[in-house]
Every structure is written in structure tokens, then in C-alpha cells.
Design an enzyme around this catalytic site. Structure first.
Site, PDB file in Angstrom:
ATOM      1  N   HIS A 137       6.895  -0.264   5.718  1.00 20.32           N
ATOM      2  CA  HIS A 137       6.315  -1.605   5.816  1.00 20.32           C
ATOM      3  C   HIS A 137       5.886  -2.038   4.421  1.00 20.32           C
ATOM      4  CE1 HIS A 137       3.963  -5.002   6.784  1.00 20.32           C
ATOM      5  NE2 HIS A 137       2.788  -4.415   6.614  1.00 20.32           N
ATOM      6  N   ASN A 176       3.818  -9.550   2.154  1.00 19.78           N
ATOM      7  CA  ASN A 176       3.708  -8.880   3.457  1.00 19.78           C
ATOM      8  C   ASN A 176       4.146  -9.863   4.537  1.00 19.78           C
ATOM      9  OD1 ASN A 176       2.932  -7.670   5.836  1.00 19.78           O
ATOM     10  ND2 ASN A 176       0.876  -7.101   5.138  1.00 19.78           N
ATOM     11  N   CYS A 185       1.603  -5.593  11.993  1.00 20.96           N
ATOM     12  CA  CYS A 185       2.567  -5.119  10.980  1.00 20.96           C
ATOM     13  C   CYS A 185       3.409  -3.940  11.472  1.00 20.96           C
ATOM     14  CB  CYS A 185       1.840  -4.743   9.695  1.00 20.96           C
ATOM     15  SG  CYS A 185       0.995  -6.145   8.959  1.00 20.96           S
TER      16      CYS A 185
END
Ligand code: UT7
Length: 330
Positions: free
Chosen positions: A257, A287, A120
Site C-alpha cells: 500500500h 495515498n 486502505c
């Protein structure tokens, strides 16, 4: 404010582009497949829907579409680019890299292209890496892409992970430009990357080419990741403030993020960032790992929030653990 330094090369954003696969799956639709509910997902994560790659779509096709959009926005073609970095943990194949597939798709045969894997945190790592290339003078224009098809790595029977992720890709084009070496320059002003391998088992896949000869599926200790996330991301954002002499008040936009709305809100609060300056897209995209930050940037660019000259902080934390921040004057 930092004193003026000697003139330096800055990595200035020239264009941005994104691609989301057309298939959208809502929480309610997911709840028909696994033991979950719209309420649980919204309350714990803020997610309401996610885009999923369809038949014939792979990370490289998403990445190529995003790259083409970013080049169009920059008024450039593949021939103008001499560095392609794709941040991804879900490449089409173990090799070749997605970056070389994108290069082929753009008809490029020059420059250098490679993938970068920091889960990520991948996009922040890729921006920082591209910036080092451009700031050194070795390369002139970089295409930095975050692209993922996490849906292909999910265990669709595991409700603790399968509700959290989505697919997508987005890209920025950077060009080296001479700056004054002050925080008033456009471009990447500073970046801060960290990792701590002691946590590498907390968010992982249970397979891979060398360990099992398979791709594996995502396994996560969500509570442990959550517990570390806010402290880690606020540390690297604080580093960026300390080295530039800037503060949360100087920021125009905070583009974190997009894993979990609660992590985003807690980080912004701890840093003293006005909630009105926080760009949130986790509700719409879920996500998307390395794609989440450039996707959020593309939304805030398209709706006119981010404008030339704005000060934008990006930050992420992910598997490894890896984490990082970059401060960009748009
Ligand atoms: O991108 C960077 C990496 N990822 C992250 O940043 C994710 C970080 N972690 C998180 O976002 C959160 O930990 C989650 C959203 C994954 C989970 O939220 P939580 O508040 O930490 O919940 P939990 O794991 O403590 O689970 C609470 C309960 C459990 O039931 P019991 O043990 O209390 O009876 C779970 O079994 O919720 C249950 N649960 C679910 N219930 C309905 C777990 N997943 C689900 C689900 N639907 N999908």
C-alpha cells in the site's frame, strides 16, 4: 516448500487496468493553498504529486474506466464476469453500491456485485474475498476494483491530512483455474487478513449517515498510524511466508500500500526484501487508499517489471485498524 496437496482452484490474474483523473496537483501548487511546503511533504512522505477527480468524475466513473481497461486487457466483457467487488471508502452515494453502478455501466445483469470497505486495506480484503468465492467453485470470473475519491473527504484546511491523499482507480480480473495446490501454481497462493477495532478512532471520518447525517472529513492521528504500520504489515507478510514456506528471497515484487515512502522502506528492510524489488508509486499518486495497490501493480505491469510467473506480495494497513497480505503468482 509445501508438499503437493490435492488439486485446487486458484484465482489467476487474467487482466489489469487503471484510470487516473487527468488533473494533477503538485506539492508546490498545494503549498499555495495551505501552510505546507514541497520539502516537508517529500521528506516526510515521498509524495510529489497527486491526481484529483474533476467535475463530473466520481468514484464510480473512475471505477468503471478501470474496469473497462482491465476487461480489455483480459479480452473479456462484462457478460463473462459473475462477481464484482469494489473496495472503496468513498462511494458516490451511501447506496447503491459503486459495484452495482459499475455493473450497470458494463451492461451486466447477472452475477453478484458489492462494495467492500476496509479503507486502505480494502484492495487486499477484496482480493482475499474474491479468492474465497473462486476457490469454492461458486463463481468463475471476478472483477476486483479499488476506487477512491478521497479528495472529496478531505478537510482542505487541515495540512496534516490534505497533502497525503489522491484519487484514482484500478482493477484486476481473476479467473478460477485448476492448480496443483503447490506454490508453483499461478494465482492467489495465500491471503491473511486482520483487524483490531481498538484502534478505530485513530483514522476515521468525523461524519457519516447514521452518526451525523453528513459525509464527514478525514481525521487522522498520523503518528499513531505510523507507529503501528510497519509491525502490522510485516506480521501478515511473515504469515504468508510461513504458510507457503517461501521467503523474501523468493519474491519477484513487493507491492505495498502506498501511503508513505518511509513506511514502505522500513517494512521492506524489516522483511529483508531487496529494495530493487519494491514497487513505489506514492511519489506520483500519493495515498489513493484502496486504489493504491492495483494502481502500483498497473504501473509495474505496464513498464514490464511484473511478468507471468512472477511471485508478487501485496500488503496494506489502514483505518480500523485493518491490515492484510496476499501472495500472488502472476
Ligand atoms: O494509509 C494508511 C493510513 N495512513 C498512513 O499510513 C499515514 C501514517 N502516518 C504518516 O505517514 C506520518 O505520520 C505523516 C506523514 C502523516 C506525518 O509525518 P510525521 O513525521 O509523523 O510528522 P508529525 O505528525 O510528527 O508532525 C511533525 C511536524 C508537526 O509540527 P511540530 O508539532 O513538530 O511543530 C506538524 O504540525 O510537522 C508538522 N506538519 C506539517 N508541516 C508542514 C504536519 N503536517 C504538515 C504539513 N506541512 N503538511
Amino acid at each position: 516448500m509445501t508438499p503437493p496437496q490435492r488439486r485446487c482452484l486458484r484465482s489467476v490474474v487474467r487482466g489489469a487496468g487503471a484510470y487516473l483523473p487527468p488533473t494533477v496537483v503538485t506539492n508546490r501548487e498545494l503549498a499555495e493553498r495551505v501552510d505546507t511546503s514541497d520539502d516537508w511533504i517529500v521528506q516526510r512522505t515521498g509524495i510529489t504529486r497527486r491526481h484529483l477527480a474533476g467535475e463530473g468524475e466520481t468514484t464510480s466513473t473512475l471505477a468503471l474506466a478501470a474496469a473497462e481497461a482491465a476487461l480489455r486487457d483480459a479480452g473479456l466483457s462484462g457478460a463473462d464476469i459473475d462477481l464484482v467487488i469494489v473496495a472503496t471508502s468513498t462511494p458516490d452515494y451511501t447506496f447503491p453500491s459503486v459495484a452495482t453502478q459499475v455493473q450497470a455501466g458494463l451492461g451486466m445483469h447477472g452475477g453478484v456485485a458489492f462494495d467492500l470497505q476496509a479503507v486502505c486495506s480494502g484492495f487486499v480484503f477484496a482480493v482475499a474475498t474474491a479468492d474465497k468465492f473462486l476457490a469454492s467453485g461458486s463463481h468463475r470470473r471476478a472483477l476486483v476494483i479499488g476506487a477512491e475519491t478521497f479528495s472529496r473527504l478531505l478537510d482542505w484546511e487541515d495540512r496534516t491530512t490534505c497533502v497525503l491523499f489522491g484519487d484514482g482507480a484500478a482493477a484486476l480480473v481473476f479467473e478460477a483455474e485448476e492448480g496443483e495446490g503447490t506454490v508453483h501454481d499461478r494465482g492467489v497462493l495465500t491471503s491473511h487478513l486482520r483487524s483490531d477495532g481498538r484502534h478505530c478512532d485513530k483514522l476515521r471520518t468525523d461524519g457519516g449517515p447514521s452518526a451525523t447525517g453528513t459525509v464527514g472529513q478525514v481525521r487522522m492521528n498520523g503518528r499513531d498510524v505510523f507507529r503501528h504500520a510497519v509491525g502490522m504489515v510485516t506480521d501478515v507478510v511473515t504469515d504468508a511466508f510461513a504458510i507457503t514456506g517461501l521467503t523474501a528471497r523468493d519474491l519477484d515484487w513487493f507491492v505495498p500500500h502506498q501511503a508513505n515512502r518511509r513506511i514502505i522502506e522500513a517494512s521492506a528492510e524489516k522483511l529483508g526484501i531487496d529494495p530493487a524489488k519494491v514497487v513505489v508509486t506514492v511519489d506520483q499518486h500519493a495515498n489513493t487508499s484502496a486504489a493504491s495497490i492495483p494502481l502500483a501493480l498497473s504501473v509495474a505491469l505496464a513498464d514490464g517489471r511484473i511478468r507471468r510467473g512472477d511471485l508478487v506480495m501485496i500488503e496494506a494497513m489502514g483505518g480500523g485498524f485493518t491490515w492484510g497480505s496476499a501472495l500472488i503468482r502472476w
